[in-house]
Design a protein around this motif. Structure first.
Motif, mmCIF file in Angstrom:
data_model
loop_
_atom_site.group_PDB
_atom_site.id
_atom_site.type_symbol
_atom_site.label_atom_id
_atom_site.label_comp_id
_atom_site.label_asym_id
_atom_site.label_seq_id
_atom_site.Cartn_x
_atom_site.Cartn_y
_atom_site.Cartn_z
ATOM 1 N N ALA A 1 51.357 -11.553 4.968
ATOM 2 C CA ALA A 1 51.403 -12.859 4.819
ATOM 3 C C ALA A 1 52.908 -13.277 4.752
ATOM 4 C CB ALA A 1 50.513 -13.237 3.712
ATOM 5 N N ARG A 2 53.351 -12.514 4.054
ATOM 6 C CA ARG A 2 55.104 -12.905 3.857
ATOM 7 C C ARG A 2 55.696 -12.991 5.436
ATOM 8 N NH1 ARG A 2 59.923 -11.157 3.038
ATOM 9 N NH2 ARG A 2 59.328 -8.789 3.235
ATOM 10 N N LYS A 3 55.550 -11.548 5.688
ATOM 11 C CA LYS A 3 56.330 -11.343 7.054
ATOM 12 C C LYS A 3 55.704 -11.957 8.224
ATOM 13 C CE LYS A 3 58.008 -6.642 6.319
ATOM 14 N NZ LYS A 3 57.805 -5.151 6.349
ATOM 15 N N GLU A 4 54.530 -12.357 8.216
ATOM 16 C CA GLU A 4 54.123 -13.059 9.527
ATOM 17 C C GLU A 4 53.722 -14.521 9.702
ATOM 18 O OE1 GLU A 4 50.555 -10.880 11.199
ATOM 19 O OE2 GLU A 4 51.601 -8.929 11.207
ATOM 20 N N LEU A 5 53.379 -14.969 8.235
ATOM 21 C CA LEU A 5 52.943 -16.111 8.079
ATOM 22 C C LEU A 5 53.812 -17.061 7.179
ATOM 23 C CD1 LEU A 5 49.126 -15.686 7.378
ATOM 24 C CD2 LEU A 5 50.181 -15.881 9.378
ATOM 25 N N ARG A 6 55.023 -16.473 6.735
ATOM 26 C CA ARG A 6 56.030 -17.189 5.990
ATOM 27 C C ARG A 6 55.292 -17.340 4.557
ATOM 28 N NH1 ARG A 6 58.945 -21.766 7.309
ATOM 29 N NH2 ARG A 6 56.705 -22.662 7.464
ATOM 30 N N GLU A 7 54.451 -16.636 4.046
ATOM 31 C CA GLU A 7 53.676 -17.185 2.893
ATOM 32 C C GLU A 7 54.510 -16.724 1.692
ATOM 33 O OE1 GLU A 7 49.101 -16.783 0.871
ATOM 34 O OE2 GLU A 7 49.530 -16.575 2.953
ATOM 35 N N THR A 8 55.288 -17.743 0.914
ATOM 36 C CA THR A 8 55.970 -17.537 -0.097
ATOM 37 C C THR A 8 55.559 -18.450 -1.131
ATOM 38 O OG1 THR A 8 57.930 -18.846 0.431
ATOM 39 C CG2 THR A 8 57.995 -16.293 0.871
ATOM 40 N N PRO A 9 55.718 -18.482 -2.506
ATOM 41 C CA PRO A 9 55.398 -19.474 -3.406
ATOM 42 C C PRO A 9 55.888 -20.963 -3.063
ATOM 43 C CG PRO A 9 55.587 -17.615 -4.418
ATOM 44 C CD PRO A 9 56.224 -17.065 -3.010
ATOM 45 N N ASP A 10 57.338 -20.873 -2.609
ATOM 46 C CA ASP A 10 57.924 -22.123 -2.503
ATOM 47 C C ASP A 10 57.212 -22.769 -1.174
ATOM 48 O OD1 ASP A 10 59.376 -22.053 -4.751
ATOM 49 O OD2 ASP A 10 61.240 -21.254 -3.674
ATOM 50 N N ILE A 11 57.223 -21.996 -0.043
ATOM 51 C CA ILE A 11 56.977 -22.640 1.214
ATOM 52 C C ILE A 11 55.171 -22.847 1.079
ATOM 53 C CG2 ILE A 11 56.105 -21.788 3.554
ATOM 54 C CD1 ILE A 11 58.632 -20.204 3.703
ATOM 55 N N VAL A 12 54.438 -22.089 0.315
ATOM 56 C CA VAL A 12 53.043 -22.528 0.117
ATOM 57 C C VAL A 12 52.861 -24.009 -0.589
ATOM 58 C CG1 VAL A 12 50.980 -22.306 -0.968
ATOM 59 C CG2 VAL A 12 52.209 -20.525 0.422
ATOM 60 N N HIS A 13 53.743 -24.047 -1.527
ATOM 61 C CA HIS A 13 53.738 -25.478 -2.643
ATOM 62 C C HIS A 13 54.240 -26.607 -1.757
ATOM 63 C CE1 HIS A 13 54.226 -28.020 -6.157
ATOM 64 N NE2 HIS A 13 55.434 -28.402 -5.530
ATOM 65 N N ASN A 14 55.218 -26.282 -0.667
ATOM 66 C CA ASN A 14 55.888 -27.503 -0.240
ATOM 67 C C ASN A 14 54.674 -27.732 0.912
ATOM 68 O OD1 ASN A 14 57.907 -29.463 0.927
ATOM 69 N ND2 ASN A 14 57.600 -28.155 2.839
ATOM 70 N N ALA A 15 54.100 -26.964 1.602
ATOM 71 C CA ALA A 15 53.184 -27.060 2.653
ATOM 72 C C ALA A 15 51.962 -27.739 2.121
ATOM 73 C CB ALA A 15 52.900 -25.878 3.493
ATOM 74 N N LEU A 16 51.448 -27.474 1.186
ATOM 75 C CA LEU A 16 50.241 -27.931 0.676
ATOM 76 C C LEU A 16 50.546 -29.524 0.355
ATOM 77 C CD1 LEU A 16 49.039 -25.264 -1.944
ATOM 78 C CD2 LEU A 16 47.879 -26.001 -0.045
ATOM 79 N N SER A 17 51.866 -29.786 -0.385
ATOM 80 C CA SER A 17 51.994 -31.282 -0.562
ATOM 81 C C SER A 17 52.036 -31.954 0.552
ATOM 82 C CB SER A 17 53.282 -31.079 -1.524
ATOM 83 O OG SER A 17 53.793 -32.312 -1.632
ATOM 84 N N VAL A 18 52.834 -31.551 1.715
ATOM 85 C CA VAL A 18 52.956 -32.349 2.929
ATOM 86 C C VAL A 18 51.655 -32.467 3.675
ATOM 87 C CG1 VAL A 18 54.059 -32.338 5.191
ATOM 88 C CG2 VAL A 18 55.269 -31.556 3.045
ATOM 89 N N LEU A 19 51.075 -31.318 3.989
ATOM 90 C CA LEU A 19 49.544 -31.497 4.440
ATOM 91 C C LEU A 19 48.632 -32.502 3.644
ATOM 92 C CD1 LEU A 19 47.690 -30.682 6.579
ATOM 93 C CD2 LEU A 19 47.214 -28.650 5.270
ATOM 94 N N ARG A 20 48.755 -32.351 2.426
ATOM 95 C CA ARG A 20 48.020 -33.300 1.555
ATOM 96 C C ARG A 20 48.203 -34.683 1.899
ATOM 97 N NH1 ARG A 20 48.178 -30.865 -2.853
ATOM 98 N NH2 ARG A 20 46.235 -29.860 -2.483
ATOM 99 N N ASP A 21 49.356 -35.050 1.878
ATOM 100 C CA ASP A 21 49.915 -36.178 2.248
ATOM 101 C C ASP A 21 49.664 -36.922 3.615
ATOM 102 O OD1 ASP A 21 51.052 -36.621 -0.353
ATOM 103 O OD2 ASP A 21 53.162 -36.118 0.092
ATOM 104 N N LEU A 22 49.624 -35.940 4.635
ATOM 105 C CA LEU A 22 49.413 -36.483 5.886
ATOM 106 C C LEU A 22 47.667 -36.794 6.141
ATOM 107 C CD1 LEU A 22 51.266 -33.656 7.779
ATOM 108 C CD2 LEU A 22 51.743 -35.974 8.244
ATOM 109 N N LEU A 23 46.864 -36.021 5.350
ATOM 110 C CA LEU A 23 45.614 -36.324 5.433
ATOM 111 C C LEU A 23 45.368 -37.452 4.742
ATOM 112 C CD1 LEU A 23 44.290 -32.670 4.751
ATOM 113 C CD2 LEU A 23 43.846 -33.908 6.878
#
Length: 334
Positions: free
Chosen positions: A40-62
């Motif tokens: 997940a880290r290597k292929e999907l960029r899944e790190t705590p900071d990226i996940v936290h930011n992505a969740l926040s932005v996606l939630r706002d878009l929805l």
């Protein structure tokens, strides 16, 4: 004792488990192991900071999309769409819109779709998920659409519904979200009468679904035991395939070494040259498990779109096919 599940959107609190001898059949909703986390880290960029930011932005878009009603406050649900988009929130937002728009466009298929309503397909035992993941952690979906498929008793629409049910189940599994899935089509014994069941509109629907409308990484499609007349079926799909998916479709025929170059024999049954010792899970056995998840399918199947379309599908021109209901006339003459 059933395990408690934190991955469900419905009020199901415990994960159903079916005892099959020494094997326990259930969805795999356990915590991720270190190897999968590294993928997940290597292929999907899944790190705590990226996940936290992505969740926040996606939630706002929805929240800003007034015509689309989703469980955007549920992080588990959001991550189902973020993982296949490598945690780019704008891409996940587009995927969510395509996912729901596809359901609306094909509401005749999706309306009240749940395992308890698709008993006929499972009882004919032509669709299953193998009990062991492949060497890369991917789920293996197997369809037998040759001599085992009684096309006058199980329609292609029913087969498609079964695929949707399995994919929706895989979407709940964190490891499947990360590692993805592969599909094996066993076409042994495909007849001309069965070929006639395939039409350009059906082919377009399947390709649209695979390419644009499911939040699951389809890493390979393997065609085995196909007779020559399968070429007629594939000709229906080719006009709609983009290069990425086309490159992942591999024809093996009866060459087991070719198949094993992509799927380890350890995860395949003996009939495919494999060494898997766990007995194949039958359609009725999968139904026994999935039917316990009916409530989850009811919740995830809810589509709430209002007013305008959220995603524009381009009109399809079947200029290559003189008749959508009689595609073989053209193919046999060419």
């Amino acid at each position: 004792m059933p395990k408690e599940s934190k991955n469900m959107l419905s009020n199901i609190k415990e994960l159903p488990v079916i005892e099959l001898g020494d094997f326990k059949l259930s969805l795999e909703l356990d915590e991720l192991g270190p190897d999968t986390k590294e993928i997940a880290r290597k292929e999907l960029r899944e790190t705590p900071d990226i996940v936290h930011n992505a969740l926040s932005v996606l939630r706002d878009l929805l929240k800003e999309e007034a015509d689309l009603h989703t469980p955007h406050d549920n992080d588990t649900w959001l991550i189902r769409f973020l993982r296949p988009c490598k945690f780019y929130p704008e891409s996940a937002f587009d995927l969510i819109k395509r996912y729901y728009q596809f359901k609306v466009k094909h509401s005749n298929v999706y309306e009240d779709l749940k395992p308890s309503r698709e008993k006929n397909l499972f009882e004919h035992n032509i669709l299953t998920v193998l009990p062991k993941r492949d060497q890369l952690g991917r789920r293996i979906l197997l369809l037998e659409l040759g001599k085992k498929w009684k096309h006058n008793k199980v329609s292609l629409d029913e087969v498609f519904k079964g695929c949707v049910l399995f994919v929706e189940a895989a979407m709940m599994e964190p490891e499947s979200q990360i590692c993805g899935a592969v599909v094996v089509f066993d076409m042994d014994g495909l007849s001309l009468q069965q070929v006639w069941q395939f039409t350009p509109p059906f082919a377009k629907r399947i390709v649209d679904w695979l390419q644009d409308s499911i939040p699951l990484r389809i890493k390979g499609i393997h065609i085995i035991n196909q007779p020559y007349i399968f070429n007629m079926v594939f000709q229906l799909f080719k006009p709609f395939l983009r290069e990425k998916l086309r490159s992942r479709i591999i024809f093996h025929g009866t060459d087991r070494d070719s198949l094993h170059n992509h799927l380890s024999p350890k995860c395949l049954p003996e009939c495919y040259g494999g060494t898997l010792e766990i007995a194949r899970i039958t359609g009725p056995q999968w139904l026994q498990l999935l039917i316990l998840l009916d409530k989850e399918y009811e919740v995830t199947g809810q589509v709430k779109l209002e007013h305008k379309p959220l995603y524009n599908y381009e009109p399809v021109l079947y200029s290559a096919f003189p008749s959508a209901t009689c595609p073989l006339i053209f193919l046999l003459a060419s």
